[in-house]
Design a protein around this motif. Structure first.
Motif, PDB file in Angstrom:
ATOM      1  N   VAL A 203      30.640 152.190  13.980  1.00  0.00           N
ATOM      2  CA  VAL A 203      28.857 152.074  13.041  1.00  0.00           C
ATOM      3  C   VAL A 203      28.165 152.737  14.034  1.00  0.00           C
ATOM      4  O   VAL A 203      27.129 153.331  13.356  1.00  0.00           O
ATOM      5  CB  VAL A 203      28.966 150.883  12.268  1.00  0.00           C
ATOM      6  CG1 VAL A 203      27.432 150.819  11.637  1.00  0.00           C
ATOM      7  CG2 VAL A 203      30.057 150.595  11.107  1.00  0.00           C
ATOM      8  N   ASP A 204      28.129 151.910  15.075  1.00  0.00           N
ATOM      9  CA  ASP A 204      26.883 152.246  15.900  1.00  0.00           C
ATOM     10  C   ASP A 204      27.089 153.788  16.321  1.00  0.00           C
ATOM     11  O   ASP A 204      25.920 154.456  16.624  1.00  0.00           O
ATOM     12  CB  ASP A 204      26.988 151.423  17.320  1.00  0.00           C
ATOM     13  CG  ASP A 204      26.505 150.042  17.033  1.00  0.00           C
ATOM     14  OD1 ASP A 204      25.973 149.630  15.776  1.00  0.00           O
ATOM     15  OD2 ASP A 204      26.837 148.871  17.817  1.00  0.00           O
ATOM     16  N   ALA A 205      28.124 154.009  16.832  1.00  0.00           N
ATOM     17  CA  ALA A 205      28.312 155.856  17.075  1.00  0.00           C
ATOM     18  C   ALA A 205      27.861 156.643  16.279  1.00  0.00           C
ATOM     19  O   ALA A 205      27.128 157.563  16.332  1.00  0.00           O
ATOM     20  CB  ALA A 205      29.723 156.003  17.554  1.00  0.00           C
ATOM     21  N   ILE A 206      28.227 156.232  14.784  1.00  0.00           N
ATOM     22  CA  ILE A 206      27.384 157.047  13.604  1.00  0.00           C
ATOM     23  C   ILE A 206      26.210 156.968  13.557  1.00  0.00           C
ATOM     24  O   ILE A 206      25.209 158.090  13.351  1.00  0.00           O
ATOM     25  CB  ILE A 206      28.376 156.649  12.524  1.00  0.00           C
ATOM     26  CG1 ILE A 206      29.949 156.882  12.441  1.00  0.00           C
ATOM     27  CG2 ILE A 206      27.604 157.449  11.242  1.00  0.00           C
ATOM     28  CD1 ILE A 206      30.553 156.241  11.295  1.00  0.00           C
ATOM     29  N   ASP A 207      25.516 155.867  13.525  1.00  0.00           N
ATOM     30  CA  ASP A 207      24.077 155.477  13.236  1.00  0.00           C
ATOM     31  C   ASP A 207      23.385 156.167  14.496  1.00  0.00           C
ATOM     32  O   ASP A 207      22.377 156.813  14.429  1.00  0.00           O
ATOM     33  CB  ASP A 207      23.900 154.116  13.220  1.00  0.00           C
ATOM     34  CG  ASP A 207      24.359 153.426  11.924  1.00  0.00           C
ATOM     35  OD1 ASP A 207      24.659 154.289  11.085  1.00  0.00           O
ATOM     36  OD2 ASP A 207      24.227 152.377  11.873  1.00  0.00           O
TER      37      ASP A 207
END
Length: 367
Positions: A203-207
């Motif tokens: 999720v952090d990589a996408i955000d």
């Protein structure tokens, strides 16, 4: 006056003699100057490389990003045919989406097959499949030794869970490679359940990609969720819905030995969530071949890198999610997905290996 003139004459003769000596000494070659040393991080010039570019020729800011992707490869003639297609396309790098030699102890043979056709420095970027994750049919650790990362700026655990931006500076695409749904040592899967450490990493990589205004986000994983091949949702329903909710542009996978590409899928008022083994028309965001970014997510399984094909199950309820399919019983083809991305467009096409005719094309454009 004669004496004065005589002294001047001797002085003039001496000066002329000195000039002649200096002239002759200038013609004597001195010791050769040493060759210039290369600056740190560079190599001495050599022969022009053949085949696809090496990682030192990674795309520059503003350039088109060009890559290929496929999984389920093997070491047969089919695998070599697909590698020949990749070599002919000359991408900047290739995403190998798992399941390589299918045999323990054949890691080096697989690596030699790849480098023999693509070159020793070509970025053949690895993500483990279930046939090398737990060591029974191979060892992902050995594969990453003989086919190491050759792309700059990669973060994470190469071969298992990693990300990279291409180009590294002012990137056009963020690639996020993860490993849900397959077993590792002692038969244990990695934890990609909601709010787990690996879930949050994804999720952090996408955000982060969206906060940096990177044009495209591509996620790769060995197992799909939606499939009309042999398998059910091994990637996980929650994890798959998270990718849709986060508006990932393209999700690539292998595992099922078919080619299958969905329409653009989205959740919202007409589709609370995507439920495997069923069909909800409200989850279809766009059914055309030219789609607008942000409307939904496209899932493409490219499990046709060289091994035997599976049948397409046309009576599967999920079939209506798919825009294009190919398998043993329907337009069979080995091949690769060929993708180019600019800041304004991501265009993909399936390129079949020699002897096959099936193809597919689709495009995402920024609105």
């Amino acid at each position: 006056m004669a004496g004065t003139l005589g002294k001047r004459g001797k002085a003039g003769a001496g000066a002329a003699l000195l000039g002649l000596v200096l002239l002759l000494s200038a013609c004597v070659p001195g010791p050769p100057e040493p060759s210039p040393r290369p600056s740190p991080g560079t190599t001495s010039p050599g022969p022009a490389p053949s085949g696809p570019p090496s990682p030192t020729a990674a795309p520059s800011p503003g350039e088109t990003v060009h890559f290929t992707a496929q999984g389920d490869i093997g070491i047969s003639s089919g695998a070599r045919k697909v590698l020949d297609v990749v070599a002919g396309l000359q991408p900047q790098f290739n995403l190998a989406l798992g399941d390589f030699a299918y045999k323990a102890g054949f890691e080096q043979e697989f690596c030699d097959m790849v480098t023999g056709r693509l070159g020793g420095e070509f970025p053949y970027q690895l993500l483990t499949g279930n046939h090398e994750s737990d060591g029974r049919d191979g060892d992902i650790g050995k594969y990453v030794q003989c086919l190491p990362n050759r792309m700059p700026g990669l973060q994470g655990e190469y071969g298992t869970q990693w990300r990279m931006d291409v180009p590294e500076q002012n990137p056009v695409v963020r690639f996020i490679l993860v490993s849900p749904g397959i077993d590792f040592a002692d038969g244990q899967p990695l934890d990609y359940s909601r709010d787990s450490e690996r879930w949050r990493w994804t999720v952090d990589a996408i955000d982060d990609a969206k906060s940096r205004n990177i044009a495209w986000t591509v996620v790769g994983m060995h197992t799909p969720c939606l499939s009309v091949g042999n398998y059910d949702c091994q990637a996980g329903q929650e994890f798959t819905n998270m990718l849709i909710e986060k508006k990932v542009d393209l999700v690539l996978s292998g595992h099922d030995h078919v080619y299958q590409r969905t329409h653009q899928l989205a959740t919202g008022a007409n589709c609370r969530e995507l439920v495997p083994a069923s069909f909800t028309a409200g989850c279809l965001a766009d059914t055309g071949s030219s789609m607008t970014q942000g409307s939904g997510t496209v899932f493409a399984t490219v499990g046709v890198g060289g091994v035997g094909l599976y049948n397409v199950k046309t009576d599967d309820p999920e079939m209506r999610y798919f825009a294009s399919t190919s398998g043993k019983n329907q337009d069979p083809a080995l091949g690769t997905l060929d993708v180019t991305a600019t800041p304004e467009e991501l265009a993909a096409r399936f390129v079949p290996a020699d002897g096959y005719t099936f193809t597919d094309t689709f495009t995402l454009r920024r609105g």
